[in-house]
Design a protein around this motif. Structure first.
Motif, short mmCIF file in Angstrom:
data_model
loop_
_atom_site.label_atom_id
_atom_site.label_comp_id
_atom_site.label_asym_id
_atom_site.label_seq_id
_atom_site.Cartn_x
_atom_site.Cartn_y
_atom_site.Cartn_z
N LEU A 1 56.58 55.05 108.14
CA LEU A 1 55.54 56.23 108.26
C LEU A 1 53.94 55.58 108.02
CD1 LEU A 1 55.47 59.08 108.39
CD2 LEU A 1 55.91 59.28 106.05
N ALA A 2 54.04 54.59 107.19
CA ALA A 2 52.47 54.20 106.60
C ALA A 2 52.06 53.31 108.01
CB ALA A 2 52.98 52.86 105.64
N LYS A 3 52.89 52.78 108.79
CA LYS A 3 52.36 52.11 109.94
C LYS A 3 51.86 52.95 111.04
CE LYS A 3 55.29 47.92 109.76
NZ LYS A 3 56.50 47.43 110.10
N LEU B 1 42.99 55.62 115.74
CA LEU B 1 42.78 55.92 117.27
C LEU B 1 41.52 56.83 117.50
CD1 LEU B 1 46.41 57.07 118.10
CD2 LEU B 1 45.16 54.79 118.50
N GLN B 2 40.78 56.24 118.62
CA GLN B 2 39.63 57.04 119.21
C GLN B 2 40.22 58.51 119.52
OE1 GLN B 2 36.66 55.98 118.57
NE2 GLN B 2 37.16 54.24 117.61
N GLU B 3 41.06 58.42 120.58
CA GLU B 3 41.78 59.56 121.42
C GLU B 3 43.18 59.77 120.52
OE1 GLU B 3 43.34 60.68 125.65
OE2 GLU B 3 42.26 58.92 125.30
N LYS B 4 43.29 60.82 120.19
CA LYS B 4 44.38 61.19 119.32
C LYS B 4 45.82 61.49 120.14
CE LYS B 4 42.37 60.87 115.48
NZ LYS B 4 42.28 59.69 114.74
N GLY C 1 48.99 63.73 114.00
CA GLY C 1 48.11 64.45 113.20
C GLY C 1 48.95 64.74 112.09
N GLU C 2 48.78 65.97 111.35
CA GLU C 2 49.46 66.14 109.95
C GLU C 2 51.10 66.30 110.16
OE1 GLU C 2 47.75 66.20 106.86
OE2 GLU C 2 46.16 65.62 108.35
#
Length: 196
Positions: free
Chosen positions: A55-57, A65-68, A117-118
Motif C-alpha cells: 500500500l505504501a508503494k 504521478l503527473q497524470e492521475k 486517489g483516496e
C-alpha cells in the motif's frame, strides 16, 4: 515494459518478474518504481508487513504521478517460525536463510494494493512452500549465481532456485511476486480489463 498506449495502470515496482506476470495477463501498464524503507515494524506480522509495504508503494507512486492513474503496488516476503526473511545482503546471510528453509515448509506472503486517489483495495495471498534438504555447499554455489541477492528468503522459484522446491500449496505466481487470480480480480473491480 508493458504497453503504454492508453494504459490506465501504473506498476509501482522495478521487479522484472512482476512486469512479466502483468504482461502475461495482457494488462497495458507503465512502470514507476518507488524506493521505500522495507524494515519491518516491531511485532509486525508478516501479513501486516507485506500489506503495509504494498500500500505504501502504491500510494507513494500515486503521489508522484503527473497524470492521475490507478497504481498497483506489491510486496513479497518469506515467513518461517515467526520470522520474516527479507533479502540477503551477504553470502553468510543467504546461506543461513537457505539452511533454515532446508527440508522444511515455509510461507511466502505476497500483498497487492490498488490505489486510485483516496480509494484503495488490498489483498494478501499466502502460499506454503516445502524445500528439499540442502547442504551449505549448495547454498554457497547458489549465492555465486547472483540470483538470491534481490529475493525475499534468498531464492527465486522461477529461476535456478526452483530445484530447491519440493512442492507448493497455493499460488505459484504469488511466490514469483504477483498473485495473478487475485490481481485480475482487483483490476476487474477497478474497471481495468485483462487480456487486452
Amino acid at each position: 515494459m508493458g504497453r503504454s498506449e492508453s494504459a490506465q495502470l501504473v506498476l509501482a515496482s522495478a521487479s522484472p518478474r512482476r512486469k512479466e506476470l502483468l504482461q502475461q495477463i495482457g494488462v497495458p501498464f507503465t512502470v514507476a518504481p518507488v524506493d521505500l524503507d522495507e524494515t519491518p515494524l516491531p511485532e509486525e506480522s508478516a501479513a501486516a508487513y507485506v500489506e503495509r509495504l504494498a500500500l505504501a508503494k502504491a500510494r507513494a507512486c500515486f503521489a508522484q504521478l503527473q497524470e492521475k492513474k490507478k497504481v498497483l503496488g506489491s510486496d513479497t516476503t518469506v515467513h518461517m517460525d515467526g520470522k520474516i526473511l527479507g533479502k540477503p545482503e551477504t553470502e553468510a546471510e543467504s546461506v543461513e536463510m537457505l539452511m533454515q528453509l532446508s527440508g522444511q515448509w515455509h510461507q511466502v506472503l505476497t500483498a497487492i494494493a490498488l490505489v486510485d486517489g483516496e480509494q484503495s483495495q488490498t489483498c494478501v495471498v499466502t502460499t506454503d512452500v516445502e524445500f528439499v534438504t540442502l547442504t551449505p555447499e549448495q547454498c554457497r554455489a547458489y549465492w555465486q549465481t547472483g540470483e538470491p541477492r534481490d529475493k525475499a528468503g534468498s531464492y527465486g522459484i522461477q529461476g535456478l532456485g526452483a530445484v530447491f522446491v519440493r512442492q507448493i500449496r497455493g499460488s505459484y505466481s504469488a511466490v514469483v511476486g504477483l498473485p495473478l487470480a487475485e490481481t485480475a480480480a482487483l483490476l476487474d473491480n477497478a474497471g481495468i480489463q485483462i487480456w487486452q
